[in-house]
Design a protein around this motif. Structure first.
Motif, PDB file in Angstrom:
ATOM      1  N   UNK A 312       0.811  -1.208   0.000  1.00  0.00           N
ATOM      2  CA  UNK A 312       0.000   0.000   0.000  1.00  0.00           C
ATOM      3  C   UNK A 312       0.846   1.260   0.000  1.00  0.00           C
ATOM      4  N   UNK A 313       2.020   1.223   0.588  1.00  0.00           N
ATOM      5  CA  UNK A 313       2.930   2.353   0.459  1.00  0.00           C
ATOM      6  C   UNK A 313       3.324   2.540  -1.006  1.00  0.00           C
ATOM      7  N   UNK A 314       3.633   1.430  -1.700  1.00  0.00           N
ATOM      8  CA  UNK A 314       3.980   1.504  -3.117  1.00  0.00           C
ATOM      9  C   UNK A 314       2.785   1.947  -3.957  1.00  0.00           C
ATOM     10  N   UNK A 315       1.594   1.506  -3.574  1.00  0.00           N
ATOM     11  CA  UNK A 315       0.394   1.941  -4.292  1.00  0.00           C
ATOM     12  C   UNK A 315       0.223   3.444  -4.195  1.00  0.00           C
ATOM     13  N   UNK A 316       0.422   3.982  -3.001  1.00  0.00           N
ATOM     14  CA  UNK A 316       0.346   5.426  -2.838  1.00  0.00           C
ATOM     15  C   UNK A 316       1.419   6.141  -3.633  1.00  0.00           C
ATOM     16  N   UNK A 324       2.303  13.090   0.528  1.00  0.00           N
ATOM     17  CA  UNK A 324       0.879  12.892   0.835  1.00  0.00           C
ATOM     18  C   UNK A 324       0.352  11.598   0.231  1.00  0.00           C
ATOM     19  N   UNK A 325       0.890  11.199  -0.939  1.00  0.00           N
ATOM     20  CA  UNK A 325       0.446   9.954  -1.551  1.00  0.00           C
ATOM     21  C   UNK A 325       0.960   8.735  -0.774  1.00  0.00           C
ATOM     22  N   UNK A 326       2.172   8.853  -0.229  1.00  0.00           N
ATOM     23  CA  UNK A 326       2.702   7.773   0.596  1.00  0.00           C
ATOM     24  C   UNK A 326       1.853   7.627   1.867  1.00  0.00           C
ATOM     25  N   UNK A 327       1.519   8.764   2.493  1.00  0.00           N
ATOM     26  CA  UNK A 327       0.662   8.740   3.681  1.00  0.00           C
ATOM     27  C   UNK A 327      -0.695   8.145   3.332  1.00  0.00           C
ATOM     28  N   UNK A 360     -17.855   5.096   4.446  1.00  0.00           N
ATOM     29  CA  UNK A 360     -17.912   6.460   3.915  1.00  0.00           C
ATOM     30  C   UNK A 360     -17.053   7.412   4.746  1.00  0.00           C
ATOM     31  N   UNK A 361     -17.091   7.252   6.057  1.00  0.00           N
ATOM     32  CA  UNK A 361     -16.328   8.123   6.950  1.00  0.00           C
ATOM     33  C   UNK A 361     -14.831   8.025   6.654  1.00  0.00           C
ATOM     34  N   UNK A 362     -14.324   6.812   6.594  1.00  0.00           N
ATOM     35  CA  UNK A 362     -12.883   6.643   6.416  1.00  0.00           C
ATOM     36  C   UNK A 362     -12.427   6.897   4.973  1.00  0.00           C
ATOM     37  N   UNK A 363     -13.295   6.665   4.008  1.00  0.00           N
ATOM     38  CA  UNK A 363     -12.888   6.920   2.632  1.00  0.00           C
ATOM     39  C   UNK A 363     -12.804   8.415   2.382  1.00  0.00           C
ATOM     40  N   UNK A 364     -13.699   9.201   2.991  1.00  0.00           N
ATOM     41  CA  UNK A 364     -13.658  10.651   2.825  1.00  0.00           C
ATOM     42  C   UNK A 364     -12.406  11.240   3.468  1.00  0.00           C
ATOM     43  N   UNK A 365     -12.030  10.721   4.626  1.00  0.00           N
ATOM     44  CA  UNK A 365     -10.775  11.164   5.247  1.00  0.00           C
ATOM     45  C   UNK A 365      -9.597  10.831   4.332  1.00  0.00           C
ATOM     46  N   UNK A 366      -9.640   9.648   3.736  1.00  0.00           N
ATOM     47  CA  UNK A 366      -8.579   9.253   2.818  1.00  0.00           C
ATOM     48  C   UNK A 366      -8.439  10.203   1.644  1.00  0.00           C
ATOM     49  N   UNK A 367      -9.568  10.688   1.115  1.00  0.00           N
ATOM     50  CA  UNK A 367      -9.479  11.616  -0.024  1.00  0.00           C
ATOM     51  C   UNK A 367      -8.825  12.939   0.362  1.00  0.00           C
ATOM     52  N   UNK A 368      -8.902  13.313   1.626  1.00  0.00           N
ATOM     53  CA  UNK A 368      -8.206  14.533   2.063  1.00  0.00           C
ATOM     54  C   UNK A 368      -6.700  14.351   1.913  1.00  0.00           C
ATOM     55  N   UNK A 369      -6.175  13.208   2.358  1.00  0.00           N
ATOM     56  CA  UNK A 369      -4.742  12.934   2.181  1.00  0.00           C
ATOM     57  C   UNK A 369      -4.367  12.939   0.701  1.00  0.00           C
ATOM     58  N   UNK A 370      -5.258  12.441  -0.134  1.00  0.00           N
ATOM     59  CA  UNK A 370      -4.978  12.319  -1.559  1.00  0.00           C
ATOM     60  C   UNK A 370      -4.937  13.674  -2.246  1.00  0.00           C
ATOM     61  N   UNK A 371      -5.883  14.535  -1.964  1.00  0.00           N
ATOM     62  CA  UNK A 371      -6.062  15.751  -2.759  1.00  0.00           C
ATOM     63  C   UNK A 371      -5.103  16.871  -2.369  1.00  0.00           C
ATOM     64  N   UNK A 372      -4.627  16.884  -1.119  1.00  0.00           N
ATOM     65  CA  UNK A 372      -3.746  17.960  -0.674  1.00  0.00           C
ATOM     66  C   UNK A 372      -2.293  17.497  -0.703  1.00  0.00           C
ATOM     67  N   UNK A 373      -1.552  17.922  -1.721  1.00  0.00           N
ATOM     68  CA  UNK A 373      -0.122  17.598  -1.760  1.00  0.00           C
ATOM     69  C   UNK A 373       0.629  18.336  -0.654  1.00  0.00           C
ATOM     70  N   UNK A 374       0.129  19.497  -0.270  1.00  0.00           N
ATOM     71  CA  UNK A 374       0.682  20.215   0.873  1.00  0.00           C
ATOM     72  C   UNK A 374       0.110  19.554   2.135  1.00  0.00           C
ATOM     73  N   UNK A 375       0.927  18.764   2.811  1.00  0.00           N
ATOM     74  CA  UNK A 375       0.454  17.980   3.956  1.00  0.00           C
ATOM     75  C   UNK A 375      -0.077  18.882   5.064  1.00  0.00           C
ATOM     76  N   UNK A 376       0.570  20.012   5.278  1.00  0.00           N
ATOM     77  CA  UNK A 376       0.112  20.944   6.309  1.00  0.00           C
ATOM     78  C   UNK A 376      -1.308  21.417   6.006  1.00  0.00           C
ATOM     79  N   UNK A 377      -1.569  21.761   4.736  1.00  0.00           N
ATOM     80  CA  UNK A 377      -2.914  22.181   4.348  1.00  0.00           C
ATOM     81  C   UNK A 377      -3.924  21.059   4.554  1.00  0.00           C
ATOM     82  N   UNK A 378      -3.495  19.834   4.253  1.00  0.00           N
ATOM     83  CA  UNK A 378      -4.383  18.691   4.448  1.00  0.00           C
ATOM     84  C   UNK A 378      -4.773  18.511   5.901  1.00  0.00           C
ATOM     85  N   UNK A 379      -3.797  18.619   6.797  1.00  0.00           N
ATOM     86  CA  UNK A 379      -4.104  18.478   8.223  1.00  0.00           C
ATOM     87  C   UNK A 379      -5.000  19.615   8.703  1.00  0.00           C
TER      88      UNK A 379
END
Length: 462
Positions: A312-316, A324-327, A360-379
């Motif tokens: 999954x790390x490689x998938x990211x 952010x993709x690795x996370x 749905x709850x956990x997949x939506x959180x996952x999309x936050x990690x995906x969409x924000x390359x700036x990790x600080x902005x994502x958090x």
């Protein structure tokens, strides 16, 4: 060039189909190779040399591996191919990421390469690697014709963003394929359905996400943050699954049967089920060529969880050269490991509504990690979603965005679900109704493309 463009719809595709169908059978592969190279060159002519280099290297090494299959040479030839493929992918996709991290760690200033990412490199590299591995395993016969192999690598319907078509799935179709009216019609339906997903749903609901994302953090409320990430989840689904449907449809028009890439992922009841339904060809690739060779679940639970996290790390990381993709990948690796360990057993005792809510709850959180390359902005965005800070719950802008997009959100929700069987029966029995529906989708999609300036493709960068 992308499928959702007027030039492709009304110039490139009709001309390609006309040339293809008037060509004799023995020339069809070379016709597809030429038009695929033209399609690729439309965006990045300089990288034609790169994709042909990859095809040539793996064509030669595939022939040699088959020749020396019973000797130790075949293993070294396999390793050589994998090194070349991974090196090319790493250089063009991950070199700047490596330089950036070296600069941060050692406090130096190495110069960035600033090379544009070759379109589709992650997809065609995985295809050629699977071909070489399958030749080594004896699952497929090495392709004798370089023209045919280069056509497989550059085949324009699935070149840019998949689905990842393993060679063994279309090996026989490359030699001879017959197209009948039913298959061609089915391809047209797939293509128009995918075009409608991309243009009418993904593009429009993507504007809602853009509006939320561009809102200053101080003005972003909890409700707006959740509304925005829900909009993004629909955008990326209809964007990518729409493109996959178009690719499958185009494949059918030219006599190929590509594998399904999405199967209603948002009806899932667990994260593991979601990944059996989302980007199916990528998941099967990692399972077949990484997870199982690492030992899968055959060497005890500790080794299994380590394998899951690595895969999954490689998938990211496959999705992009950014932390952010690795996370994002590790996030899903941890969730799936927890489901394997005990969570799935707990979910099995829960009501389906709770299972869907959990997913749905956990997949939506996952999309936050995906969409924000700036990790600080994502958090920070996640913090707003969970009420951390003084952003508030609701403001007038939330109600404006919700009411302005309520119908679109409802259509997106319904569109992400399987059609009820009674509707399926009505459509299938009445070909006029079906033809009218697809005509309307094509008409509205064309009208949108004629006047729209917002037409991104999210998986273009992968």
């Amino acid at each position: 060039m992308v499928f959702s463009s007027l030039f492709f719809l009304f110039y490139f595709l009709p001309a390609t189909l006309a040339i293809y169908f008037i060509s004799p059978q023995k020339l069809k592969n070379i016709v597809l190779l030429i038009v695929s190279l033209f399609f690729y060159a439309w965006g990045e002519p300089v990288y034609i040399c790169l994709i042909l280099f990859s095809a040539l290297v793996d064509y030669i090494l595939g022939r040699l591996i088959e020749k020396y299959r019973r000797s130790q040479k075949s293993k070294w030839l396999l390793v050589s191919s994998l090194i070349v493929n991974i090196a090319v992918l790493a250089f063009f996709k991950y070199a700047n990421f490596l330089i950036e991290n070296i600069n941060v760690i050692f406090g130096i200033e190495l110069t960035y390469l600033n090379l544009p990412l070759p379109i589709g490199i992650s997809f065609y590299t995985f295809q050629t690697m699977s071909y070489i591995i399958d030749v080594y395993r004896g699952r497929v016969t090495a392709q004798r014709s370089f023209i045919s192999f280069a056509m497989y690598v550059t085949l324009f319907p699935q070149l840019i963003a998949g689905p990842i078509v393993r060679y063994e799935l279309i090996e026989s179709q490359m030699k001879e394929r017959m197209i009948n009216f039913a298959q061609f019609s089915d391809g047209v339906r797939f293509f128009i359905k995918g075009l409608g997903k991309k243009v009418l749903l993904a593009n429009n609901i993507g504007l809602l996400w853009v509006e939320v994302e561009s809102t200053a953090l101080s003005e972003l409320t909890l409700a707006m943050a959740w509304l925005g990430i829900i909009a993004f989840s629909f955008q990326i689904y209809f964007d990518f699954s729409g493109y996959s449907d178009m690719a499958i449809g185009l494949g059918k028009m030219f006599g190929f049967e590509f594998p399904r890439n999405f199967h209603y992922p948002y009806i899932s009841r667990s994260i593991a089920e979601f990944w059996r339904r989302w980007h199916i060809t990528l998941g099967s690739w990692f399972r077949e060529y990484v997870y199982i060779p690492l030992g899968g679940n055959r060497k005890g639970p500790i080794r299994m969880y380590m394998n899951l996290l690595l895969v999954w790390m490689l998938t990211g990381f496959w999705h992009g050269a950014s932390w952010n993709f690795i996370i994002w990948g590790l996030y899903f690796g941890i969730l799936i490991s927890l489901e394997r360990a005990f969570l799935q057993k707990v979910l099995n005792y829960c009501h389906p509504i709770f299972q869907h809510f959990y997913f749905a709850f956990f997949i939506l959180i996952g999309w936050v990690f995906f969409v924000f390359e700036d990790i600080k902005m994502g958090w920070q965005f996640l913090g707003v979603m969970f009420g951390i800070g003084e952003n508030g719950l609701i403001n007038p802008k939330f109600f404006y965005l919700l009411f302005a997009n309520a119908i679109l959100l409802f259509i997106a929700f319904v569109g992400s679900l399987p059609r009820p069987q009674f509707i399926e029966n009505i459509v299938q029995r009445n070909t006029f109704i079906e033809a009218f529906i697809y005509f309307v989708i094509l008409l509205f999609s064309t009208a949108y493309l004629a006047g729209a300036s917002y037409n991104p493709f999210l998986y273009f960068r992968f």
